[in-house]
Design an enzyme around this catalytic site. Structure first.
Site, short mmCIF file in Angstrom:
data_model
loop_
_atom_site.label_atom_id
_atom_site.label_comp_id
_atom_site.label_asym_id
_atom_site.label_seq_id
_atom_site.Cartn_x
_atom_site.Cartn_y
_atom_site.Cartn_z
N LYS A 54 0.84 -1.21 0.00
CA LYS A 54 0.00 0.00 0.00
C LYS A 54 0.87 1.25 0.00
CE LYS A 54 -3.66 -2.59 2.22
NZ LYS A 54 -4.31 -3.06 3.45
N GLN A 98 -4.62 -2.21 9.69
CA GLN A 98 -4.39 -3.47 8.99
C GLN A 98 -4.93 -4.63 9.84
OE1 GLN A 98 -3.03 -3.72 5.83
NE2 GLN A 98 -3.67 -5.85 5.97
N ASP A 121 -11.42 2.08 4.35
CA ASP A 121 -11.80 0.67 4.19
C ASP A 121 -13.31 0.49 4.18
OD1 ASP A 121 -9.62 -0.96 3.80
OD2 ASP A 121 -9.19 -1.23 5.93
#
Ligand SMILES: NC(=O)c1ccc[n+]([C@@H]2O[C@H](COP(=O)([O-])OP(=O)(O)OC[C@H]3O[C@@H](n4cnc5c(N)ncnc54)[C@H](OP(=O)(O)O)[C@@H]3O)[C@@H](O)[C@H]2O)c1
Length: 296
Positions: A54, A98, A121
């Site tokens: 990322k 994460q 997200d």
């Protein structure tokens, strides 16, 4: 029939080209670039590799990025305090934690601590609710949105199709069903969601115009479970031992690719299918979150 390959690398390259323009316009308008912060707890090798990927993608695109690393034994409060500081930092436009988190940390509490406006997200309950209600202004979760984009941009007709999704997770199956059932272009599908308690899975998957495999089980979808001419999207990313591979393992999907490609009309590969789309839509959301925050 040998299926057409739907390449996530190709579709994401198209989206990255569009994003380049949006990032340049943002810099021109606001004098800064969108910034993504990633919080990593512990030293799980797969998580580290995802976070690295990322960050590299942000660098490639000219986006700002930072990684906040906490030890694997960090208390939940330390993570919540970290998120609070990120939420209040005006220089950060998108943040994600994460997953998975170590067992002593409550995932739901952490996901609720992310500022919904920075939630790239789309895991915060407020954003999940807005997505389900079809709010056109909400950011969409990366993997399901990437699948929708991949289908639409590859010319697959989603509207009016019967989409069968194998898997009902909060990350893939459930949000994808909600996105594709919306009353809008690129959606308007009739959706069936299957799981481990589904009776006669094959009888249902064979009714799919578009079959999405998100079970996390290698070769769960075999050729006899696919209707001739169906479009097959393989979300699975399963690590299997392979002594002949340089690292001793490789990643395979949920679909028996070699057999299913002889039945389907189009299919996504693993790797190079859904995976690149997920990272791409994360970048997209970071840029959108920045525009939403600072104005257009
Ligand atoms: N490429 C990407 O960007 C990306 C992103 C996210 C996930 N993934 C991959 O996609 C896969 C799924 O991820 P996930 O997070 O959704 O997994 P998950 O949380 O483990 O959920 C798997 C779902 O599949 C169902 N399932 C499992 N085996 C099945 C079977 N044999 N028949 C019918 N249903 C079955 C489970 O049913 P129950 O609910 O009944 O247990 C569950 O709902 C994994 O391989 C993951 O690594 C890839």
């Amino acid at each position: 029939m040998t299926a057409r390959i739907i390449s996530g690398k190709e579709v994401s390259a198209q989206i990255y080209a569009e994003l380049g323009g949006r990032i340049a316009a943002f810099r021109e308008r606001h004098g800064i670039v969108p910034h993504l912060a990633v919080v990593l707890v512990g030293d799980d090798p797969s998580s580290q590799s995802y976070v690295r990927m990322k960050s590299e993608r942000c660098l490639d695109l000219g986006l700002g990025s930072s990684v906040v690393r906490l030890g694997g034994l960090a208390p939940e409060d330390e993570l919540l305090n970290t998120l609070d500081a990120i939420n209040r930092d005006d220089g950060i436009h998108g943040v994600l934690v994460q997953l998975p988190l170590p067992g002593h940390i409550r995932e739901t509490r952490v996901l609720q601590a992310v500022d919904p406006r920075k939630d790239v997200d789309c895991f915060h309950p407020v954003n999940v609710g807005r997505m389900v209600m079809g709010d056109p202004d909400v950011l969409l979760p990366c993997t399901p949105h990437g699948i929708q984009q991949m289908l639409v941009r590859s010319g697959v007709r989603v509207e009016g199709s019967h989409v069968v999704i194998v898997g009902r997770s909060n990350i893939v199956g459930k949000p994808l069903a909600n996105i594709l059932v919306q009353k809008r272009p690129g959606a308007n599908a009739t959706v069936t969601v299957c799981h481990t308690r589904t009776s006669d899975l094959g009888a249902i998957t064979r009714t799919a115009d578009i079959l999405v495999a998100a079970a996390g089980s290698p070769r769960a979808i075999t050729a006899d479970m696919v209707a001739p001419g169906a479009v097959v999207v393989d979300v699975g990313s399963n690590r299997v031992d392979d002594p002949s591979a340089p690292r001793g393992y490789r990643f395979v999907g949920d679909v028996d690719f070699d057999a299913v490609k002889e039945v389907a009309s189009a299919i996504t590969p693993v790797p190079g299918g859904v995976g690149p789309m997920t990272v791409c839509m994360l970048m997209w959301n970071t840029v959108e979150a920045a525009w939403n925050r600072l104005g257009r």
